[in-house]
Design a protein around this motif. Sequence first.
Motif, PDB file in Angstrom:
ATOM      1  N   SER A  95       0.872  -1.292   0.187  1.00 52.05           N
ATOM      2  CA  SER A  95       0.177  -0.059   0.009  1.00 52.05           C
ATOM      3  C   SER A  95       0.518   1.313  -0.025  1.00 52.05           C
ATOM      4  CB  SER A  95      -0.867  -0.143   0.928  1.00 52.05           C
ATOM      5  OG  SER A  95      -1.974  -0.929   1.194  1.00 52.05           O
ATOM      6  N   ARG A  96       1.853   1.229   0.850  1.00 55.72           N
ATOM      7  CA  ARG A  96       2.686   2.398   0.926  1.00 55.72           C
ATOM      8  C   ARG A  96       3.353   2.773  -0.739  1.00 55.72           C
ATOM      9  NH1 ARG A  96       5.370   0.081   4.992  1.00 55.72           N
ATOM     10  NH2 ARG A  96       7.156  -0.274   3.892  1.00 55.72           N
ATOM     11  N   LEU A  97       3.854   1.609  -1.356  1.00 49.96           N
ATOM     12  CA  LEU A  97       4.529   1.915  -2.511  1.00 49.96           C
ATOM     13  C   LEU A  97       3.312   2.313  -3.529  1.00 49.96           C
ATOM     14  CD1 LEU A  97       6.820  -1.303  -2.619  1.00 49.96           C
ATOM     15  CD2 LEU A  97       7.544   1.283  -2.687  1.00 49.96           C
ATOM     16  N   TRP A  98       2.209   1.521  -3.666  1.00 54.79           N
ATOM     17  CA  TRP A  98       1.288   1.728  -4.382  1.00 54.79           C
ATOM     18  C   TRP A  98       0.591   3.225  -4.409  1.00 54.79           C
ATOM     19  CZ3 TRP A  98      -0.803  -0.371  -8.669  1.00 54.79           C
ATOM     20  CH2 TRP A  98      -2.101  -0.014  -8.896  1.00 54.79           C
ATOM     21  N   ASN A  99       0.744   3.835  -3.204  1.00 56.96           N
ATOM     22  CA  ASN A  99       0.439   5.224  -3.101  1.00 56.96           C
ATOM     23  C   ASN A  99       1.384   6.041  -3.167  1.00 56.96           C
ATOM     24  OD1 ASN A  99      -2.325   4.811  -2.396  1.00 56.96           O
ATOM     25  ND2 ASN A  99      -1.553   4.159  -0.334  1.00 56.96           N
ATOM     26  N   GLY A 100       2.722   5.654  -3.646  1.00 57.95           N
ATOM     27  CA  GLY A 100       3.888   6.625  -3.793  1.00 57.95           C
ATOM     28  C   GLY A 100       4.799   7.034  -2.827  1.00 57.95           C
ATOM     29  N   ASP A 101       4.751   6.243  -1.933  1.00 60.39           N
ATOM     30  CA  ASP A 101       5.421   6.302  -0.655  1.00 60.39           C
ATOM     31  C   ASP A 101       6.946   5.632  -0.762  1.00 60.39           C
ATOM     32  OD1 ASP A 101       6.787   6.657   1.896  1.00 60.39           O
ATOM     33  OD2 ASP A 101       5.001   6.018   3.148  1.00 60.39           O
ATOM     34  N   SER A 140      -0.318   3.305 -10.439  1.00 62.69           N
ATOM     35  CA  SER A 140       0.114   3.615  -8.780  1.00 62.69           C
ATOM     36  C   SER A 140       0.782   4.976  -8.852  1.00 62.69           C
ATOM     37  CB  SER A 140       1.292   2.581  -8.803  1.00 62.69           C
ATOM     38  OG  SER A 140       2.667   3.195  -9.353  1.00 62.69           O
ATOM     39  N   GLY A 141       1.046   5.303  -7.755  1.00 66.04           N
ATOM     40  CA  GLY A 141       1.624   6.599  -7.330  1.00 66.04           C
ATOM     41  C   GLY A 141       2.911   6.804  -7.532  1.00 66.04           C
ATOM     42  N   LEU A 142       3.472   5.741  -8.047  1.00 69.11           N
ATOM     43  CA  LEU A 142       5.214   5.854  -8.148  1.00 69.11           C
ATOM     44  C   LEU A 142       5.407   5.993  -9.662  1.00 69.11           C
ATOM     45  CD1 LEU A 142       6.621   2.781  -6.463  1.00 69.11           C
ATOM     46  CD2 LEU A 142       6.623   5.141  -5.593  1.00 69.11           C
ATOM     47  N   VAL A 143       4.380   6.056 -10.558  1.00 67.32           N
ATOM     48  CA  VAL A 143       4.495   6.493 -12.062  1.00 67.32           C
ATOM     49  C   VAL A 143       4.971   7.819 -12.134  1.00 67.32           C
ATOM     50  CG1 VAL A 143       2.342   6.774 -12.725  1.00 67.32           C
ATOM     51  CG2 VAL A 143       3.497   5.780 -14.321  1.00 67.32           C
ATOM     52  N   ARG A 144       5.911   8.088 -13.062  1.00 66.61           N
ATOM     53  CA  ARG A 144       6.497   9.291 -13.589  1.00 66.61           C
ATOM     54  C   ARG A 144       7.028   9.374 -14.871  1.00 66.61           C
ATOM     55  NH1 ARG A 144      12.234   8.521 -11.080  1.00 66.61           N
ATOM     56  NH2 ARG A 144      12.183   6.420 -10.494  1.00 66.61           N
TER      57      ARG A 144
END
Length: 150
Positions: free
Chosen positions: A72-78, A114-118
């Motif tokens: 969840s942390r990674l999914w949300n970009g943390d 995910s929140g990690l995509v850039r």
Amino acid sequence: MTGNHVLTTPEQIRERSRAIRSVHSDFVADSGSTRSGTKSTTQPRRLSFSSKLDDEEILQRAQSAANSEKFSRLWNGDISGYDSHSEADIALCCLLAFWAGGDSSQVDRLFRQSGLVREKWDEVHYADGATYGEMTVERACTRVTDGYSS
């Protein structure tokens, strides 16, 4: 690189991409390589334990698994707990690869949500034309030696 000119070499920089691709194709690339031009044409990698879960099922199961907090942390970009954004990227891709049974297309599709995509995800970062995202997914799918099975 020093920037100093070597006496026996040309003084001007010239476009030689076609010659470099030819040399690469003849002497460097794997004989089974299917890459062409500057864009990767690699077929999606599927491991023998391919998942039967759709994207929504993967997200539900990953968010309720024993390591759900990490997911969840990674999914949300943390990215806390990782030395770099890239390390967090590969960590999330490995988790997704487990649930997706190594299906690189599904891992890529999910990672993009995910929140990690850039922007870096789709930038070419390799001489063969592969993008950062393609290689990250490929590495993750190669590292995962087990997959979810119901």
